[in-house]
Design a protein around this motif. Structure first.
Motif, PDB file in Angstrom:
ATOM      1  N   ASN A   1       0.814  -1.215   0.000  1.00  0.00           N
ATOM      2  CA  ASN A   1       0.000   0.000   0.000  1.00  0.00           C
ATOM      3  C   ASN A   1       0.844   1.259   0.000  1.00  0.00           C
ATOM      4  O   ASN A   1       0.445   2.294  -0.530  1.00  0.00           O
TER       5      ASN A   1
ATOM      6  N   HIS B   1      -7.703  -9.794   5.172  1.00  0.00           N
ATOM      7  CA  HIS B   1      -6.476  -9.250   4.589  1.00  0.00           C
ATOM      8  C   HIS B   1      -5.504 -10.389   4.275  1.00  0.00           C
ATOM      9  O   HIS B   1      -4.912 -10.448   3.194  1.00  0.00           O
TER      10      HIS B   1
ATOM     11  N   GLN C   1      -4.260 -11.498   0.580  1.00  0.00           N
ATOM     12  CA  GLN C   1      -2.831 -11.368   0.279  1.00  0.00           C
ATOM     13  C   GLN C   1      -2.115 -12.719   0.229  1.00  0.00           C
ATOM     14  O   GLN C   1      -0.885 -12.773   0.229  1.00  0.00           O
TER      15      GLN C   1
ATOM     16  N   HIS D   1     -13.834  -3.673   7.400  1.00  0.00           N
ATOM     17  CA  HIS D   1     -12.629  -3.500   6.582  1.00  0.00           C
ATOM     18  C   HIS D   1     -12.936  -2.979   5.176  1.00  0.00           C
ATOM     19  O   HIS D   1     -12.207  -3.285   4.229  1.00  0.00           O
TER      20      HIS D   1
ATOM     21  N   ASP E   1     -12.516  -0.088   4.248  1.00  0.00           N
ATOM     22  CA  ASP E   1     -11.430   0.823   3.901  1.00  0.00           C
ATOM     23  C   ASP E   1     -10.404   0.102   3.016  1.00  0.00           C
ATOM     24  O   ASP E   1      -9.750   0.713   2.175  1.00  0.00           O
ATOM     25  N   TYR E   2     -10.298  -1.208   3.202  1.00  0.00           N
ATOM     26  CA  TYR E   2      -9.349  -2.033   2.424  1.00  0.00           C
ATOM     27  C   TYR E   2     -10.041  -2.686   1.234  1.00  0.00           C
ATOM     28  O   TYR E   2      -9.573  -2.610   0.094  1.00  0.00           O
ATOM     29  N   HIS E   3     -11.170  -3.363   1.490  1.00  0.00           N
ATOM     30  CA  HIS E   3     -11.828  -4.153   0.442  1.00  0.00           C
ATOM     31  C   HIS E   3     -12.731  -3.314  -0.472  1.00  0.00           C
ATOM     32  O   HIS E   3     -13.093  -3.778  -1.556  1.00  0.00           O
ATOM     33  N   LYS E   4     -13.145  -2.154   0.002  1.00  0.00           N
ATOM     34  CA  LYS E   4     -13.976  -1.212  -0.773  1.00  0.00           C
ATOM     35  C   LYS E   4     -15.440  -1.633  -0.888  1.00  0.00           C
ATOM     36  O   LYS E   4     -16.337  -0.805  -0.739  1.00  0.00           O
TER      37      LYS E   4
ATOM     38  N   TYR F   1     -15.046  -8.115   0.035  1.00  0.00           N
ATOM     39  CA  TYR F   1     -14.798  -8.634   1.392  1.00  0.00           C
ATOM     40  C   TYR F   1     -15.256 -10.088   1.490  1.00  0.00           C
ATOM     41  O   TYR F   1     -14.546 -10.955   2.003  1.00  0.00           O
TER      42      TYR F   1
ATOM     43  N   ARG G   1      -9.558   3.636   9.421  1.00  0.00           N
ATOM     44  CA  ARG G   1     -10.292   2.389   9.199  1.00  0.00           C
ATOM     45  C   ARG G   1     -11.681   2.762   8.700  1.00  0.00           C
ATOM     46  O   ARG G   1     -12.028   3.939   8.618  1.00  0.00           O
TER      47      ARG G   1
END
Length: 480
Positions: free
Chosen positions: A30, A174, A178, A198, A200-203, A208, A376
């Motif tokens: 990132n 995550h 990954q 999550h 914020d990461y997966h959108k 997710y 987050r």
């Protein structure tokens, strides 16, 4: 491990950890691109480089360097780690889900140990075993729920060397996305529950869900068993994903086909459960409070049964389960008799379950101290405020780990839907204030950080423990 005739002495994706003879994986993160550190890795002795394609920029490296190219270098790196460390315990179970992963792997380890197996768990609390000395010897710090591939395979190999036959691993979204778990020989995999987190990461929720689903459709051994919570949202989708890879599927919950929770009746510090286990009715006392803990326990039961633990031994083990550090953990009694708990609840669903679980034991007021982490998913802040305002009687909104986000802005987003909350930014002051308000019949829960012993504010990391602050506050009350 040999690659193209060269013996590889180690592997890493961190150029700072490269030693002579190592393979360096130039992965894109990132905040940084591993390609930018290839020259540094080679200077430190890397003999092989793994990356997606040959770097466009000109590199000052030896022509003797071995180049490995892969369209999915993260997955290839994990598989190389598995090949390098080779050995793994005979029975490995993995647990994914929005909430409950830490409790389930710990409960499963306890059940396995009770049944006579040398068992360990890997996750948020590090590596835990029934043998304290083994835990200290095997454990090193990892701040990830699911450790990186090299760390994970290294520890699995060390556990096998130490004669651990059973290991339970937390599988975060995550970590799954990954490919950190790729190459792990998983005999059983479970879904605790599924709610939005999550993002914020997966959108998106779909992304997710697909990340969680990889555990069942891509990683779980084809001869293994998938254990799915039939009560959770999207359970049918997870079952469909599992069916693409495995034929053995077990469901649990109030609608579970294999392990069905027929009734849960709260007792003083435990609960009476009536279960149907493979169509046989069973009654037992679970020494944990909260229906969500009953779900965690029967999820662990399903994993234990699917990995060969006899039913009678597993059910007996459930009656002696010990709670997990930082998960609905009773840390102090106020001089008035009020109980004070800490919990890791940091999602709307977890906070709802926590407050609902404590309510039957409250004779006076239910007090809550909580905040939300910075950097987050910010959409859950107002939802958590709404839940707190509905289910708690007295609320203090404070800072969690604001990181590099404005702490005041985070608190304001929570308070926008929690009008009866008092705002105190300093977490220690907030806890002391809440402890000072307690009277007989009250319960206080400090939520969000659980077992954590640090607080991240900006780029600084400070020593901070909710439990220690609570105990000191109660002691101060006694001394007054």
């Amino acid at each position: 491990m040999d690659i193209k005739g060269h013996k590889i002495k180690g592997l890493t994706c961190d150029s700072r950890c490269v030693k002579p003879g190592f393979l360096f994986a130039a992965l894109t993160g990132n905040k940084a691109d591993g390609v930018d550190f290839i020259e540094d890795a080679v200077q430190k002795g890397a003999v092989a480089i793994l990356c997606r394609v040959y770097p466009k920029k000109r590199l000052n490296v030896s022509c003797d360097i071995i180049w490995l190219f892969d369209k999915n270098p993260r997955q290839r790196f994990a598989l190389l780690a598995a090949e390098f460390y080779q050995r793994q315990p005979a029975k490995i179970a993995a647990v994914t889900g929005t909430n409950g992963k830490t409790s389930v792997v710990n409960f499963l380890r306890q059940i396995w140990s009770f049944a006579g197996n040398n068992a360990a768990s890997i996750g948020t609390l590090g590596i835990q075993t029934s043998n304290l000395q083994s835990s200290k010897t095997l454990n090193t710090t990892s701040k990830l729920t699911t450790p990186g591939a090299v760390y994970l395979h290294q520890k699995l190999s060390a556990l096998d060397d130490s004669n651990f036959s059973h290991v339970a691993i937390e599988a975060s979204s995550h970590g799954l996305d990954q490919h950190r778990l790729d190459g792990v020989k998983i005999s059983a995999a479970a879904l605790t529950n599924f709610t939005n987190d999550h993002l914020d990461y997966h959108k998106t929720e779909t992304s997710y869900l697909q990340s969680k689903g990889r555990l069942f459709s891509r990683i779980l051994d084809k001869r293994g068993t998938a254990i799915i919570n039939s009560d959770t949202t999207h359970s049918k989708q997870f079952i469909r994903m599992a069916k693409k890879s495995v034929s053995n599927i077990m469901t649990f919950g109030t609608r579970g086909a294999d392990i069905c929770l027929l009734e849960s009746r709260p007792l003083a510090d435990s609960q009476q459960l009536t279960l149907s286990v493979f169509n046989k009715e069973v009654n037992l006392v679970l020494p944990l409070v909260g229906k969500f803990q009953a779900f965690n326990a029967i999820c662990a039961l399903g994993l234990a049964l699917s990995t060969g633990t006899p039913v009678e031994k597993a059910l007996k083990a459930m009656q002696s389960l010990k709670g997990v550090r930082g998960r609905l953990e009773l840390v102090a009694h106020h001089p008035s008799g009020a109980s004070v708990y800490v919990d890791f609840a940091h999602t709307p669903d977890a906070l709802n379950n926590l407050l609902t679980a404590l309510r039957p034991f409250v004779l006076g007021k239910l007090h809550l101290v909580f905040g939300c982490g910075g950097e987050r998913d910010n959409k859950k802040r107002s939802e958590m405020g709404r839940i707190a305002n509905t289910l708690a009687d007295s609320i203090i909104v404070t800072d969690d780990n604001p990181r590099n986000e404005n702490p005041s802005s985070i608190r304001n987003q929570i308070i926008s839907t929690c009008p009866k909350a008092l705002e105190i930014g300093d977490r220690a002051i907030a806890i002391r204030k809440a402890v000072g308000q307690l009277v007989q019949g009250d319960i206080l829960v400090v939520a969000g950080k659980g077992h954590e012993e640090e607080q991240v504010i900006g780029d600084a990391v400070y020593a901070f423990s909710d439990s220690k602050v609570i105990k000191a506050s109660v002691k101060d009350t006694l001394d007054e």
